[in-house]
Enzyme design. Structure first.
Site, mmCIF file in Angstrom:
data_model
loop_
_atom_site.group_PDB
_atom_site.id
_atom_site.type_symbol
_atom_site.label_atom_id
_atom_site.label_comp_id
_atom_site.label_asym_id
_atom_site.label_seq_id
_atom_site.Cartn_x
_atom_site.Cartn_y
_atom_site.Cartn_z
ATOM 1 N N LYS A 47 -38.050 153.206 47.040
ATOM 2 C CA LYS A 47 -38.023 151.791 46.656
ATOM 3 C C LYS A 47 -37.026 151.602 45.525
ATOM 4 C CE LYS A 47 -39.573 150.982 42.952
ATOM 5 N NZ LYS A 47 -40.158 150.820 41.611
ATOM 6 N N VAL A 102 -39.974 163.095 41.166
ATOM 7 C CA VAL A 102 -41.253 162.543 40.728
ATOM 8 C C VAL A 102 -41.056 161.748 39.435
ATOM 9 C CG1 VAL A 102 -43.566 163.233 39.977
ATOM 10 C CG2 VAL A 102 -42.448 164.443 41.853
ATOM 11 N N ALA A 103 -41.840 160.674 39.271
ATOM 12 C CA ALA A 103 -41.806 159.843 38.048
ATOM 13 C C ALA A 103 -40.394 159.366 37.748
ATOM 14 C CB ALA A 103 -42.366 160.619 36.845
ATOM 15 N N GLY A 130 -38.874 156.112 39.036
ATOM 16 C CA GLY A 130 -38.513 154.702 39.163
ATOM 17 C C GLY A 130 -38.135 154.257 40.565
ATOM 18 N N ILE A 131 -38.284 155.162 41.554
ATOM 19 C CA ILE A 131 -37.971 154.761 42.927
ATOM 20 C C ILE A 131 -39.223 154.833 43.806
ATOM 21 C CG2 ILE A 131 -35.489 155.107 42.895
ATOM 22 C CD1 ILE A 131 -35.885 157.894 44.000
ATOM 23 N N GLY A 144 -41.694 156.922 44.450
ATOM 24 C CA GLY A 144 -42.098 158.041 45.300
ATOM 25 C C GLY A 144 -43.590 158.068 45.597
ATOM 26 N N GLY A 145 -44.401 158.115 44.559
ATOM 27 C CA GLY A 145 -45.860 158.179 44.745
ATOM 28 C C GLY A 145 -46.388 156.944 45.445
ATOM 29 N N SER A 146 -45.846 155.785 45.100
ATOM 30 C CA SER A 146 -46.279 154.535 45.740
ATOM 31 C C SER A 146 -45.896 154.524 47.215
ATOM 32 C CB SER A 146 -45.622 153.335 45.054
ATOM 33 O OG SER A 146 -45.869 153.351 43.677
ATOM 34 N N ALA A 147 -44.691 155.004 47.513
ATOM 35 C CA ALA A 147 -44.238 155.060 48.911
ATOM 36 C C ALA A 147 -45.111 156.022 49.720
ATOM 37 C CB ALA A 147 -42.776 155.509 48.959
ATOM 38 N N ASP A 185 -46.752 148.932 42.715
ATOM 39 C CA ASP A 185 -45.664 148.949 43.701
ATOM 40 C C ASP A 185 -46.142 149.268 45.122
ATOM 41 O OD1 ASP A 185 -43.781 148.384 41.800
ATOM 42 O OD2 ASP A 185 -43.043 150.435 41.605
HETATM 43 O O1 C5P Z 1 -49.714 149.925 38.586
HETATM 44 P P1 C5P Z 1 -49.283 151.296 38.167
HETATM 45 O O2 C5P Z 1 -50.444 152.250 38.040
HETATM 46 O O3 C5P Z 1 -48.188 151.865 38.991
HETATM 47 O O4 C5P Z 1 -48.685 151.128 36.714
HETATM 48 C C1 C5P Z 1 -48.476 152.201 35.834
HETATM 49 C C2 C5P Z 1 -48.384 151.670 34.420
HETATM 50 O O5 C5P Z 1 -47.224 150.876 34.277
HETATM 51 C C3 C5P Z 1 -49.523 150.743 34.039
HETATM 52 O O6 C5P Z 1 -50.606 151.470 33.505
HETATM 53 C C4 C5P Z 1 -48.897 149.852 32.999
HETATM 54 O O7 C5P Z 1 -48.870 150.508 31.750
HETATM 55 C C5 C5P Z 1 -47.469 149.732 33.463
HETATM 56 N N1 C5P Z 1 -47.209 148.504 34.238
HETATM 57 C C6 C5P Z 1 -47.168 147.296 33.565
HETATM 58 N N2 C5P Z 1 -46.910 146.144 34.258
HETATM 59 C C7 C5P Z 1 -46.689 146.176 35.581
HETATM 60 C C8 C5P Z 1 -46.720 147.395 36.284
HETATM 61 C C9 C5P Z 1 -46.979 148.552 35.579
HETATM 62 O O8 C5P Z 1 -47.353 147.251 32.345
HETATM 63 N N3 C5P Z 1 -46.421 145.031 36.217
#
Ligand code: C5P
Length: 275
Positions: A9, A95-96, A98-99, A101-104, A136
């Site tokens: 992504k 991993v970790a 910004g694209i 990976g885990g969400s996909a 995501d």
């Molecule tokens: O939703 P997800 O678990 O992927 O988000 C990881 C962390 O990123 C959240 O715990 C939060 O600190 C931050 N986040 C945020 N606002 C968003 C998405 C993520 O602050 N819209």
């Protein structure tokens, strides 16, 4: 057996508008996907199994907190236990980074299980599960170019530009939570109007400054990409550290990739296309 692609992504633009009381941030983002990424293979089996293979398998821990097994378990809680599954995650995305990976991977697991059990892919319950797994994951479940609002889970489709893209990661993992926490809380305004490319070109990634402060390697990646011949846009994706460059011509993308490869910086590069 089902082999479900889990493409990377990109956030072609990511505008952070406000910090919310629940700790999340209110976003306006332009999601896009590329043709390459991880894959998730699901095979009905006598008992459940989960394995991670591929070049980035080592970056992930065991079963405990993997988004794939969490997606599997969440699917079963909503749609019933179904048959045992052997799941193999083939990890090609850093991993970790910004694209997504885990969400996909989580989204691909949900799609695969939905197909195996006859659940329609547009079932709202599937999107509810996705939103519970991560901000995501709904976008990755839909897997097409979209504007995302809210945490990123309120989605509106938009036509995709079909362009060559180069992804580059300097090999540093960044914590999404830490990058959001370092945002300066200045609202720099909404996404611009227009088609997806116009939005990308006139947009921003508001997480770039805090991510660059936490991982200065990103500066070098963006400088190299921005200086590439024929580049139309160089920007960081998500909370970093992966950056992308859009090109009009495949030849320019190849030259940029070769230049970065020749510099022997140990960076991860992927030559792909917007899907
Ligand atoms: O939703 P997800 O678990 O992927 O988000 C990881 C962390 O990123 C959240 O715990 C939060 O600190 C931050 N986040 C945020 N606002 C968003 C998405 C993520 O602050 N819209």
């Amino acid at each position: 057996m089902i082999v479900e692609p889990a493409p990377a992504k990109l956030n072609l633009a990511l505008h952070v508008r406000a910090r919310r009381d629940d700790g999340y941030h209110e976003l306006e983002t332009l999601f896009a996907f590329v043709r390459d990424g991880d894959t998730v293979r699901l095979t009905p089996a006598e008992r459940d199994g989960f394995a991670i293979i591929g070049p980035f398998a080592g970056g992930l821990g065991g079963e405990g907190d993997n988004l794939v097994t969490r997606a599997r378990d969440a699917f079963r809680s909503s749609f019933g236990p179904g048959e045992p599954l052997s799941i193999v995650l083939d990890k090609h995305l850093p991993v970790a980074s910004g694209i997504g990976g885990g969400s996909a991977d989580a989204a691909a697991t949900l799609r695969g299980m939905a197909k195996l059990s006859g659940v329609p892919l547009d079932d709202p319950a599937l999107f509810d599960i996705a939103a519970g797994l991560g901000s995501d994951v709904p976008a990755c479940l839909a897997g097409r170019t979209m504007i995302g609002r809210g945490r990123g889970e309120r989605l509106t489709p938009i036509d995709a530009p079909d362009l060559p893209v180069l992804l580059v990661n300097p090999g540093v993992g960044v914590s999404t939570a830490a990058v959001f926490a370092a945002w300066d809380r200045i609202d720099r305004g909404p996404l611009p109007q227009g088609d997806a490319l116009a939005i990308a070109l006139a947009g921003r990634n508001d997480l770039e400054p805090p991510a660059r402060a936490l991982a200065p390697e990103i500066d070098a990646v963006l400088a190299l990409l921005a200086a590439a011949e024929g580049v139309t846009l160089a920007r960081m994706s998500g909370s970093g550290a992966t950056c992308f460059a859009l090109f009009d011509r495949v030849e320019d993308r190849a030259t940029a990739a070769a230049t970065i490869g020749a510099a022997q910086l140990g960076w991860w590069c992927l030559e792909t296309e917007l899907a």
